[in-house]
Design a protein around this motif. Sequence first.
Motif, PDB file in Angstrom:
ATOM      1  N   MET A   1      18.367   5.652  34.546  1.00  0.00           N
ATOM      2  CA  MET A   1      18.637   5.252  35.931  1.00  0.00           C
ATOM      3  C   MET A   1      17.652   5.959  36.856  1.00  0.00           C
ATOM      4  O   MET A   1      17.389   7.145  36.690  1.00  0.00           O
ATOM      5  N   PRO A   2      17.062   5.244  37.844  1.00  0.00           N
ATOM      6  CA  PRO A   2      16.107   5.864  38.757  1.00  0.00           C
ATOM      7  C   PRO A   2      16.729   7.032  39.521  1.00  0.00           C
ATOM      8  O   PRO A   2      17.939   7.100  39.721  1.00  0.00           O
ATOM      9  N   ARG A   3      15.877   7.952  39.984  1.00  0.00           N
ATOM     10  CA  ARG A   3      16.353   9.050  40.809  1.00  0.00           C
ATOM     11  C   ARG A   3      17.008   8.506  42.080  1.00  0.00           C
ATOM     12  O   ARG A   3      16.592   7.509  42.630  1.00  0.00           O
TER      13      ARG A   3
ATOM     14  N   THR B   1      22.999   5.263  42.166  1.00  0.00           N
ATOM     15  CA  THR B   1      24.348   5.267  41.629  1.00  0.00           C
ATOM     16  C   THR B   1      24.558   3.910  40.987  1.00  0.00           C
ATOM     17  O   THR B   1      23.736   3.008  41.166  1.00  0.00           O
ATOM     18  N   PRO B   2      25.633   3.703  40.229  1.00  0.00           N
ATOM     19  CA  PRO B   2      25.872   2.385  39.630  1.00  0.00           C
ATOM     20  C   PRO B   2      25.892   1.248  40.643  1.00  0.00           C
ATOM     21  O   PRO B   2      25.586   0.108  40.321  1.00  0.00           O
ATOM     22  N   GLY B   3      26.231   1.539  41.917  1.00  0.00           N
ATOM     23  CA  GLY B   3      26.291   0.493  42.934  1.00  0.00           C
ATOM     24  C   GLY B   3      24.992   0.265  43.669  1.00  0.00           C
ATOM     25  O   GLY B   3      24.898  -0.617  44.515  1.00  0.00           O
TER      26      GLY B   3
ATOM     27  N   ALA C   1       6.706   8.775  44.719  1.00  0.00           N
ATOM     28  CA  ALA C   1       7.324   7.560  44.162  1.00  0.00           C
ATOM     29  C   ALA C   1       7.774   7.685  42.715  1.00  0.00           C
ATOM     30  O   ALA C   1       8.573   6.870  42.254  1.00  0.00           O
ATOM     31  N   GLY C   2       7.284   8.648  42.005  1.00  0.00           N
ATOM     32  CA  GLY C   2       7.603   8.753  40.581  1.00  0.00           C
ATOM     33  C   GLY C   2       9.089   8.806  40.295  1.00  0.00           C
ATOM     34  O   GLY C   2       9.806   9.623  40.862  1.00  0.00           O
ATOM     35  N   GLY C   3       9.543   7.908  39.441  1.00  0.00           N
ATOM     36  CA  GLY C   3      10.939   7.888  39.038  1.00  0.00           C
ATOM     37  C   GLY C   3      11.907   7.342  40.066  1.00  0.00           C
ATOM     38  O   GLY C   3      13.118   7.373  39.856  1.00  0.00           O
ATOM     39  N   ARG C   4      11.395   6.830  41.173  1.00  0.00           N
ATOM     40  CA  ARG C   4      12.267   6.351  42.244  1.00  0.00           C
ATOM     41  C   ARG C   4      12.183   4.827  42.437  1.00  0.00           C
ATOM     42  O   ARG C   4      11.282   4.184  41.922  1.00  0.00           O
ATOM     43  N   VAL C   5      13.125   4.307  43.220  1.00  0.00           N
ATOM     44  CA  VAL C   5      13.063   2.908  43.629  1.00  0.00           C
ATOM     45  C   VAL C   5      12.107   2.820  44.812  1.00  0.00           C
ATOM     46  O   VAL C   5      12.276   3.531  45.810  1.00  0.00           O
ATOM     47  N   VAL C   6      11.101   1.970  44.691  1.00  0.00           N
ATOM     48  CA  VAL C   6      10.104   1.817  45.749  1.00  0.00           C
ATOM     49  C   VAL C   6      10.221   0.423  46.344  1.00  0.00           C
ATOM     50  O   VAL C   6      10.279  -0.574  45.616  1.00  0.00           O
TER      51      VAL C   6
ATOM     52  N   LEU D   1      18.491  -4.341  45.717  1.00  0.00           N
ATOM     53  CA  LEU D   1      18.539  -2.902  45.477  1.00  0.00           C
ATOM     54  C   LEU D   1      19.522  -2.548  44.377  1.00  0.00           C
ATOM     55  O   LEU D   1      19.264  -1.669  43.550  1.00  0.00           O
ATOM     56  N   GLU D   2      20.652  -3.235  44.360  1.00  0.00           N
ATOM     57  CA  GLU D   2      21.634  -2.988  43.302  1.00  0.00           C
ATOM     58  C   GLU D   2      21.054  -3.362  41.938  1.00  0.00           C
ATOM     59  O   GLU D   2      21.233  -2.640  40.956  1.00  0.00           O
ATOM     60  N   ALA D   3      20.325  -4.494  41.902  1.00  0.00           N
ATOM     61  CA  ALA D   3      19.689  -4.914  40.648  1.00  0.00           C
ATOM     62  C   ALA D   3      18.633  -3.893  40.225  1.00  0.00           C
ATOM     63  O   ALA D   3      18.539  -3.532  39.044  1.00  0.00           O
ATOM     64  N   ALA D   4      17.842  -3.414  41.180  1.00  0.00           N
ATOM     65  CA  ALA D   4      16.784  -2.449  40.875  1.00  0.00           C
ATOM     66  C   ALA D   4      17.363  -1.164  40.303  1.00  0.00           C
ATOM     67  O   ALA D   4      16.818  -0.586  39.354  1.00  0.00           O
ATOM     68  N   ALA D   5      18.469  -0.709  40.875  1.00  0.00           N
ATOM     69  CA  ALA D   5      19.100   0.518  40.397  1.00  0.00           C
ATOM     70  C   ALA D   5      19.572   0.375  38.952  1.00  0.00           C
ATOM     71  O   ALA D   5      19.602   1.345  38.191  1.00  0.00           O
ATOM     72  N   ALA D   6      19.927  -0.859  38.592  1.00  0.00           N
ATOM     73  CA  ALA D   6      20.396  -1.120  37.231  1.00  0.00           C
ATOM     74  C   ALA D   6      19.252  -1.470  36.284  1.00  0.00           C
ATOM     75  O   ALA D   6      19.473  -1.706  35.091  1.00  0.00           O
ATOM     76  N   GLY D   7      18.028  -1.543  36.824  1.00  0.00           N
ATOM     77  CA  GLY D   7      16.882  -1.895  35.992  1.00  0.00           C
ATOM     78  C   GLY D   7      16.834  -3.373  35.665  1.00  0.00           C
ATOM     79  O   GLY D   7      16.200  -3.776  34.682  1.00  0.00           O
ATOM     80  N   ALA D   8      17.486  -4.190  36.490  1.00  0.00           N
ATOM     81  CA  ALA D   8      17.545  -5.632  36.239  1.00  0.00           C
ATOM     82  C   ALA D   8      16.532  -6.374  37.097  1.00  0.00           C
ATOM     83  O   ALA D   8      16.164  -5.936  38.182  1.00  0.00           O
ATOM     84  N   VAL D   9      16.086  -7.520  36.597  1.00  0.00           N
ATOM     85  CA  VAL D   9      15.171  -8.379  37.352  1.00  0.00           C
ATOM     86  C   VAL D   9      15.991  -9.292  38.253  1.00  0.00           C
ATOM     87  O   VAL D   9      16.989  -9.871  37.828  1.00  0.00           O
TER      88      VAL D   9
END
Length: 207
Positions: free
Chosen positions: A1-3, A6-8, A50-55, A117-125
Amino acid sequence: MPRGTTPGGPSEVVLAAADPAAELILRVLGVLREQGVAARTVPELDAATAGGRVVVVASSLGTDRAGVAEVTAAVATGAAAVVAVVGPGADVAGLLGAGALVVVPAGEVASELPVGLEAAAAGAVYVAPGCTGTLRSALNLEAAETLTQRELETLRWVAAGCTHREVAERMRVAEATVNTYLKRLRSKLNVTNKAELTRVALRLGLI
């Protein structure tokens, strides 16, 4: 999970913004605030920020390849997920190919960015509905490169309004052969009806 997630969804993001006062950037910041997401605005991305984060990339995205270059740069920093906020005519297929996980249209930031953003946090396209038409067009044109000369000819006549029988007469083949060509066209171009075939023909300059 990105830095910072949360799951949401993410609790913080990095926002690439060469011009922090740009109208689109301000709109994105407003949506992030409403979602309770902290945003760090930076003019240039690097591994430290940006490393490890949602950009979120939302600058210079338009009809050219600038957006693809920005997404590529974001991915190169080691960003865990890249969200692209795009303008009309953006190269959606190119953005996904460059590594964007999420693509949302600038005109629907308020409704689609939170979902993205919720999709990005979950690593989903996630490609917002407002961008799927552009993506489908790009895929149609790419698939069109695989069409045979006879399939292109069939496409041209059908798009011009000819019936299957009329196409067969013009091409001097059996009507069953025309039906076979049309079946292949629908499969290759991922379309289901004559209207969609006609749109592809227009984009290819066949009519």
